[in-house]
Write a protein that holds these residues in place. Structure first.
Motif, PDB file in Angstrom:
ATOM      1  N   HIS A 154      42.404  57.782  42.052  1.00 37.40           N
ATOM      2  CA  HIS A 154      42.474  59.110  41.438  1.00 37.40           C
ATOM      3  C   HIS A 154      43.684  59.134  40.498  1.00 37.40           C
ATOM      4  CE1 HIS A 154      39.713  61.344  44.334  1.00 37.40           C
ATOM      5  NE2 HIS A 154      39.763  60.106  44.812  1.00 37.40           N
ATOM      6  N   ARG A 155      43.662  60.077  39.581  1.00 33.62           N
ATOM      7  CA  ARG A 155      44.776  60.200  38.638  1.00 33.62           C
ATOM      8  C   ARG A 155      45.015  61.677  38.353  1.00 33.62           C
ATOM      9  NH1 ARG A 155      46.835  56.238  35.263  1.00 33.62           N
ATOM     10  NH2 ARG A 155      48.062  56.908  33.483  1.00 33.62           N
ATOM     11  N   LEU A 156      46.270  62.080  38.380  1.00 36.14           N
ATOM     12  CA  LEU A 156      46.603  63.484  38.137  1.00 36.14           C
ATOM     13  C   LEU A 156      46.401  63.844  36.671  1.00 36.14           C
ATOM     14  CD1 LEU A 156      48.131  62.999  40.910  1.00 36.14           C
ATOM     15  CD2 LEU A 156      49.671  64.814  40.142  1.00 36.14           C
ATOM     16  N   THR A 157      45.712  64.946  36.439  1.00 37.46           N
ATOM     17  CA  THR A 157      45.509  65.429  35.076  1.00 37.46           C
ATOM     18  C   THR A 157      46.550  66.482  34.696  1.00 37.46           C
ATOM     19  OG1 THR A 157      43.923  67.042  35.920  1.00 37.46           O
ATOM     20  CG2 THR A 157      43.046  64.946  35.121  1.00 37.46           C
ATOM     21  N   GLU A 158      47.343  66.949  35.679  1.00 38.81           N
ATOM     22  CA  GLU A 158      48.424  67.894  35.441  1.00 38.81           C
ATOM     23  C   GLU A 158      49.553  67.599  36.422  1.00 38.81           C
ATOM     24  OE1 GLU A 158      47.087  71.904  35.855  1.00 38.81           O
ATOM     25  OE2 GLU A 158      45.243  71.572  34.705  1.00 38.81           O
ATOM     26  N   ASP A 159      50.746  68.088  36.116  1.00 39.59           N
ATOM     27  CA  ASP A 159      51.848  67.999  37.073  1.00 39.59           C
ATOM     28  C   ASP A 159      51.481  68.783  38.342  1.00 39.59           C
ATOM     29  OD1 ASP A 159      53.332  66.594  35.223  1.00 39.59           O
ATOM     30  OD2 ASP A 159      54.570  68.305  34.617  1.00 39.59           O
TER      31      ASP A 159
ATOM     32  N   VAL B  27      43.054  69.015  40.007  1.00 39.45           N
ATOM     33  CA  VAL B  27      44.171  68.270  39.418  1.00 39.45           C
ATOM     34  C   VAL B  27      44.068  66.784  39.702  1.00 39.45           C
ATOM     35  CG1 VAL B  27      46.695  67.998  39.468  1.00 39.45           C
ATOM     36  CG2 VAL B  27      45.685  70.285  39.576  1.00 39.45           C
ATOM     37  N   TYR B  28      43.432  66.426  40.833  1.00 39.34           N
ATOM     38  CA  TYR B  28      43.465  65.047  41.324  1.00 39.34           C
ATOM     39  C   TYR B  28      42.159  64.277  41.114  1.00 39.34           C
ATOM     40  CZ  TYR B  28      47.970  65.719  43.644  1.00 39.34           C
ATOM     41  OH  TYR B  28      49.299  65.932  43.917  1.00 39.34           O
ATOM     42  N   SER B  29      41.285  64.707  40.228  1.00 40.12           N
ATOM     43  CA  SER B  29      39.990  64.040  40.058  1.00 40.12           C
ATOM     44  C   SER B  29      39.905  63.179  38.809  1.00 40.12           C
ATOM     45  CB  SER B  29      38.861  65.089  40.038  1.00 40.12           C
ATOM     46  OG  SER B  29      38.771  65.746  41.281  1.00 40.12           O
ATOM     47  N   GLY B  30      41.041  62.949  38.160  1.00 41.15           N
ATOM     48  CA  GLY B  30      41.034  62.073  36.996  1.00 41.15           C
ATOM     49  C   GLY B  30      40.873  60.614  37.388  1.00 41.15           C
TER      50      GLY B  30
ATOM     51  N   PRO C  56      35.375  59.975  33.064  1.00 39.00           N
ATOM     52  CA  PRO C  56      36.327  61.063  33.327  1.00 39.00           C
ATOM     53  C   PRO C  56      35.589  62.233  33.956  1.00 39.00           C
ATOM     54  CG  PRO C  56      35.754  60.971  30.997  1.00 39.00           C
ATOM     55  CD  PRO C  56      35.141  59.745  31.634  1.00 39.00           C
ATOM     56  N   TYR C  57      36.326  63.047  34.705  1.00 39.39           N
ATOM     57  CA  TYR C  57      35.676  64.173  35.360  1.00 39.39           C
ATOM     58  C   TYR C  57      35.278  65.204  34.314  1.00 39.39           C
ATOM     59  CZ  TYR C  57      34.388  67.498  38.897  1.00 39.39           C
ATOM     60  OH  TYR C  57      33.656  68.362  39.681  1.00 39.39           O
TER      61      TYR C  57
END
Length: 518
Positions: free
Chosen positions: A377-382, A96-99, A120-121
């Motif tokens: 890092h950026r979240l890709t989901e909640d 979730v945290y690899s964006g 992007p991952y």
């Protein structure tokens, strides 16, 4: 009238249902992590200082905790101030945290979108990281390139001995030379080497472009659609002009390696390992992407670590004596240490670890310099963590500076003390700083093995032949400034030090060693 009353009643019921639904979702998800109150529209944009933001975040954490949420111009930004939280989120929930946040000016306009840290991952990124790890992220593979690294370190020490006042310039030269040689098999000429100038211009313009607030278009990407000729779009014309520096950095050294490989004269390096017998254009492009990423990602890290080592030895000369005694006892004084000796020098290792802990080169986890592997890092989901709801799209920064000074992990963290990593009297070493300073999760630095080996080799060879101390001018000791740049890449500010051979034999040994490798 009855109809109107019915409509109002229905509207009220729907309103109550919506409120109940939102409230239940909020309870189910949890509340947003706490943080300082912001202003309407701009949030905390005026609260974050331009200099030493990591210190402000560490101070704020005393009120808001180790997990803290900010609002910067509408963008949710989460600050993590403890390594345990970073591991819980960035490692254990790496899916979730690899964006990555978008950097439209650097990627779309300046052309850096192919670099490892900005991708992007996904499958392409995995393949890039695998290529890098196989060569400079693997100690066994690095041993095959150790001869080149040792030669550049010898050359560096001889240049420092000839003119100690040029230390900073020689550190820069060594770093550039060693990375170009390990990556492309390229041996730089004397000062003014054109290829060196090409790659350094590219990295320097990237640093300028990635500074906070450099481009409003990074906050509002739609601005990248403004034509370059439009009034006020000078920033875009500048970014387009800088694109040529990245293009040259990407193409010229790789072209050199291909030509030398075809001629059979390319020495072992990253490109020779992967490009030989490669006849797939897509694979070749991937190798070129990885090669340019290595230089851009490792350059600032290595320079900062070596400068921090010299500053520490200048300020704490008693610490170098223990390492010198170890080198003298294990290696002797008839030869210089080499890469294969490093595992036998625990005090050298401890000193290097303390250098990495004492001075965080990337205080926010390489987090605001996007080319580096620890970029935000950026979240890709909640996500929901510890009762907190963390929305999709949140940008995550790791406060490396605060983590490396955490009293829960390190005793007297403000002090420079390599002994904290040497077990004694049954006590265990303190927390390994490499677990923090090289990033977290699937975005951890793939070149950390190279960075550590390069620093360890320079430390061992330097202390085997040199004494480093505070300079004396007109009979007075000059106290160096223990100040570090407030930039996102924080190198020691200029300082003076006295660098002298430990003996005439040490000076002769250094010169003869370089002659023997010429």
């Amino acid at each position: 009238m009855a109809t109107l009353t019915g409509v109002v009643t229905l509207a009220f019921v729907l309103f109550v249902c919506i409120i109940v639904r939102l409230t239940s979702n909020r309870r189910r998800r949890g509340r947003i992590p706490p943080g300082p109150w912001g202003w309407p529209f701009i949030g905390n944009a005026l609260d974050v200082p331009n200099a030493y933001a990591w210190k402000a975040f560490a101070k704020w954490s005393k009120n808001w905790g180790d997990i803290m949420m900010l609002n910067l111009l509408g963008q949710r930004v989460m600050i993590l101030n403890s390594p345990s939280l970073a591991f819980e989120l960035l490692d254990k929930k790496s899916a979730v945290y690899s964006g990555r946040p978008a950097f439209p000016v650097i990627t779309e306009i300046m052309g850096w979108e192919r670099e490892t840290a900005l991708r992007p991952y996904g499958p392409a990124l995995k393949e890039l990281r695998k290529l890098i790890t196989q060569t400079i992220g693997n100690r066994t593979a690095l041993l095959g390139l150790s001869t080149s690294l040792e030669h550049e370190a010898l050359d560096f020490l001889c240049r420092v001995m000839s003119d100690p006042k040029t230390l900073r310039r020689q550190v820069d030269r060594y770093t550039t030379a060693s990375i170009l040689r390990i990556t492309y098999g390229y041996n730089i000429k004397e000062d003014g080497d054109e290829l060196v100038n090409v790659v350094k211009r590219a990295v320097e313009t990237l640093s300028l472009a990635s500074a906070p607030g450099a481009y409003l278009a990074d906050v509002f990407p739609i601005l990248t659609r403004i034509p370059a000729w439009f009034p006020g779009a000078g920033w875009k014309r500048q970014a387009q002009a800088w694109r040529v520096h990245h293009t040259m950095m990407y193409e010229l050294p790789f072209k050199y390696s291909k030509q030398q490989l075809q001629a059979g004269t390319l020495e072992p390096c990253f490109v020779s390992k992967h490009l030989e017998d490669c006849d797939d254009p897509e694979r070749e492009a991937l190798i070129a992407d990885a090669a340019s990423s290595i230089f851009a990602g490792m350059w600032a890290t290595t320079i900062g670590a070596i400068l921090a080592f010299f500053l520490a030895m200048t300020c704490f000369p008693e610490k170098q004596k223990k390492v010198q005694d170890e080198i003298d006892n294990i290696i002797g004084n008839d030869r210089l240490p080499c890469v294969t000796d490093l595992d036998r020098l625990p005090n050298v290792k401890a000193l290097c670890w303390e250098v990495l802990r004492w001075h965080a080169i990337f205080p926010l986890g390489k987090s605001t310099h996007p080319i580096n592997v620890g970029a935000p890092h950026r979240l890709t989901e909640d996500d929901v963590h510890a009762g907190y709801f963390i929305p999709k799209g949140t940008t995550v920064f790791t406060n490396i500076w605060a983590m490396l000074r955490d009293h829960r992990l390190y005793s007297k963290p403000e002090e420079f003390n390599p002994d904290r990593f040497v077990p004694s009297d049954g006590s265990e070493p303190e927390y390994d700083p490499r677990q923090i300073c090289f990033g977290f999760g699937r975005r951890i630095c793939p070149g950390m093995q190279f960075a550590e080996m390069s620093l360890s080799l320079v430390v061992a060879m330097t202390l085997s032949v040199f004494n480093i101390s505070k300079p004396v001018v007109n009979g007075k000791v000059v106290e160096p400034s223990l100040q570090f740049a407030a930039n996102l890449i924080s190198h020691p500010l200029p300082f003076e030090c006295d660098i002298r051979p430990r003996s005439a034999k040490a000076a002769a040994l250094l010169s003869s060693a370089l002659d023997g490798r010429a």
